[in-house]
Each structure stands twice: as C-alpha cells, then as structure tokens.
Design an enzyme around this catalytic site. Structure first.
Site, short mmCIF file in Angstrom:
data_model
loop_
_atom_site.label_atom_id
_atom_site.label_comp_id
_atom_site.label_asym_id
_atom_site.label_seq_id
_atom_site.Cartn_x
_atom_site.Cartn_y
_atom_site.Cartn_z
N CYS A 170 0.81 -1.23 0.00
CA CYS A 170 0.00 0.00 0.00
C CYS A 170 0.84 1.27 0.00
CB CYS A 170 -0.93 0.02 1.20
SG CYS A 170 -1.82 -1.52 1.47
N HIS A 300 -4.78 6.66 6.77
CA HIS A 300 -4.77 5.50 5.88
C HIS A 300 -6.16 4.86 5.92
CE1 HIS A 300 -3.25 2.27 3.52
NE2 HIS A 300 -3.30 1.37 4.48
N HIS A 334 -9.92 1.02 -1.27
CA HIS A 334 -8.48 0.93 -1.02
C HIS A 334 -7.80 0.58 -2.33
CE1 HIS A 334 -4.65 0.42 0.60
NE2 HIS A 334 -4.87 -0.46 1.57
#
Length: 405
Positions: A170, A300, A334
C-alpha cells in the site's frame, strides 16, 4: 526527529492528475468529495462472484492502447494512460522536458499489481499441453513485469532520465515521493514524475477475500461496526520540481516525508503503532514542524478493525484529540499500490480548496478510537496536511504537504 532525517528543501507539485472510481481528473474527484458521492458499487468485475463492493474505473475494458503501444496493453497501463490524459498533465511534462532535457526528468512509479490480470487471463487460456498463448509470452516483459508501469510512462512522455518502480504494497506510491527527493538531492535529475497505478485483478480480490478482510458493504472506516475494506483502482501522477527552481507563492509542495518498517509480522502492523509513529515523526522532522503545525491528517483508514485501531494509537499519541483527521477510502476504496498518490492528491485538493472530507459511511465513530475523527465535510483554510499510508506487513510512509508562503 530521527538521526537520518535531515531537513529537506520543499518540492513543488507543479502539475498533478488523478483518476479514481468517482472521477476522471481532479475536478470531478473534488466534486464527488464535496457531494459525498462514493465510487463504490457491488462487485461487477469480470465473473467474480464475491459479495463485496469495489471502486472500478469504468471504460477500461472498452479501448486498447493502439498499435504504437500495443506491447504494453493491459488493464494497469490502460488506467495509467487514462490518468496521463487528464488535467493537462502531459503538456506540463512536455514543458518541463523542454526546460531540463528529457534525460534530466526522472520517472518514479508505485504499483503492487502491475499487469497481473493479463497473466491470469493467459493461464486461463493455456492449451492442452499447458503452454501459455503466444500473445502473452511476447508481451510479458511489457505487462506483468513490475517495471512495466515505469517503462510505459517513460515511453508515453518521451523521457530518458532515471526510472524505477517501487512495490511495497500500500505504501508504494507514497514512497515514490521520498525516492524522487533522494534522486533530486543526488543531482541525478532536475525534476521527477511521481505516481502510482493499481488495477483490479483476481489475485487481489480473491486474496483479500481469503484473508477475510473484504466488507460485504461499502467500507466504513472508523465506524464501530466496520467489517473490512473495499478494493478499488486508481491512477495518479505529479510533477515534482525543486521549490528553488519554481518558487511559486501559494503553490502546494512536499514539505517532508517519513518511512519505516515495523519488522513485526508478515501481515499485521505493530500493535502499538511503533512503525507508524516513527514515520510520522520522521516526516515532521524533515519538514521542521511540530505536531501543532499540522491542520489535518489524511488517515490510511482502511476500515479493517486492526489497522484503524493501530493507526489511531499512532495519530492520537502524537496529535491528541486536537487535529482533525478522516479517511477517504469510502469514496475510492483501497487502491493498494495507488493509495499513496491518491491520498496525496486528495490532500492537495484539500489545501487548494480549503476543504476537509468527513469519513464517508462512518455512522458512529468507534468509541475505542481517540483521534478527532471527522464524520461530516468541513470548509476551512488548511496550510499543512499529513497523509498516512501504512502498508501490508508494516511498511509505512507519511507525507507532509503544504502551501508555500
């Protein structure tokens, strides 16, 4: 401030562009944020039967890259091409190339999927002997290869400077900012194209399903009943130049960054947020700032129970309950390797337009979280934003973006 975190010269974002499931270009993305319009929809990717929501960019299945770029043709590079076409970005790069020379503009990309979908299709198309189809074997190095994205962007923009691809889950397209700064300070380039692209594929959808991390509804970051994440895809790019070369009052710049690795577990972050804290403190040190100088934290905020809780420990431990923060995953999903650039450019929009997005789909904030989490959109002037990207297995990066004075 960590011993190796030296104060940095700000890097100006002289051009940028973003494509997500809820907008092609920064204007439509900003409008979707303001209207609280999510890009998440029930999973309709190929024939995947999973009961989940995804942020799919529509139209990628309906075009190809053409004869000149045919060898690069895959979903990930199509998404990259779509991103490069928005917001006058290619014109801005052409002007930078004229200023510095094609060999003095670097390309630093982030991805975690690259063209893996084409490999999945190729394995489904094997013949009776198990051989892969010829159309795939001739294009492997230009699609599945992790450097495919960097090679493709470089070819599209006609650049000949240093080029690389970062793949750290990520955090991939957040760490590209740090890598670009090091290239510039080393004198290897005068400007850098940073960015990231990650596209939906079977590996990530079925993989996160196997890990029992997918929500059956649109993801709900920080909500007391959150039950997992929603996957998405995105492409984003920014042109970075030294603020001493293109000093523009009111321009948005990278002020600091911090990187760390938990080294705690193959998939779980450190339970006390140790690596996240190091990354945030390192970013503050490079920017020469104190926690009180940050106006907003872009979390996040994946909407998984563990990650939201661990990030909250880090953020509340440094900023307390004073600094507003929120997650934008409810709009985009995401986007994995593209999450860093997506969140960074959303932060740029917040700075430019005096806007803070409330956490979409969060009906009741988890009472065990201690940060000042926004549920509703807010309009206010902001000067400095911290954007967190904490990757699988504790690979962390924090960016500080702000307005030059």
């Amino acid at each position: 401030m960590l011993p190796n975190a030296r104060p940095m010269t700000p890097l100006t974002l002289t051009a940028y562009t973003l494509v997500t499931a809820n907008g092609r270009g920064v204007g439509p993305v900003l409008q979707a944020l303001r209207e609280r319009r999510s890009g998440l929809k029930p999973c309709d990717f190929e024939d995947v039967p999973l009961k989940t929501y995804i942020g799919r960019v529509e139209g990628l299945e309906d075009f190809s890259l053409g004869i000149e770029l045919e060898r690069f043709d895959c979903r990930n590079n199509r998404l990259a091409w779509l991103g490069l076409q928005q917001d006058g970005f290619m014109v801005a790069v052409a002007e930078a190339k004229q200023r510095y020379g094609a060999h003095r503009v670097a390309v630093v990309m982030g991805t975690s999927t690259s063209g893996i979908l084409e490999t999945e299709h190729a394995y489904q198309a094997r013949d009776l002997t198990g051989s892969l189809p010829a159309w795939y074997t001739s294009r492997y190095r230009y699609t599945h290869n992790m450097f495919s994205l960097g090679h493709f962007v470089r070819a599209c923009l006609g650049l000949r400077g240093p080029a690389m691809v970062v793949s750290t889950a990520c955090s991939s397209s957040a760490k590209v900012f740090a890598t670009a700064d090091r290239l510039l300070r080393a004198g290897l380039c005068d400007a850098a194209i940073v960015g990231g692209v990650d596209s939906l594929c079977l590996t990530t959808l079925y993989g996160f399903s196997a890990l029992q991390l997918l929500s059956s509804s649109p993801c709900r970051p920080c909500d007391e009943d959150r039950d997992g994440l929603s996957l998405g895809e995105a492409a984003g790019f920014a042109l970075l130049e030294s603020s001493t070369s293109v000093s523009r009052r009111g321009a948005v710049a990278l002020l600091g960054y911090g990187e760390s690795t938990d080294g705690y577990h193959m998939s779980h972050p450190h339970p006390e947020g140790a690596g996240a804290i190091r990354a945030i403190q390192d970013a503050l040190g490079r920017a020469g700032l104190q926690p009180r100088d940050i106006d907003y934290v872009n979390l996040h905020g994946t909407a998984t129970r563990v990650n939201d809780a661990v990030e909250d420990k880090a953020v509340s431990g440094i900023f307390g309950r004073m600094t507003p923060c929120s997650s934008t995953k409810g709009w985009t999903g995401h986007t994995l390797g593209a999450a860093g650039i997506t969140e960074a450019l959303i932060s740029v929009l917040c700075l430019k337009h005096g806007f803070l997005p409330g956490t979409l789909n969060c009906k009741r904030i988890d009472p065990t979280l201690h940060s000042r989490i926004l549920r509703d959109n807010d309009v206010r002037s902001v000067q400095r934003i911290l954007s967190n990207i904490f990757g699988f297995g504790g690979n962390n990066c924090s960016l500080i973006l702000g307005t030059l004075r």
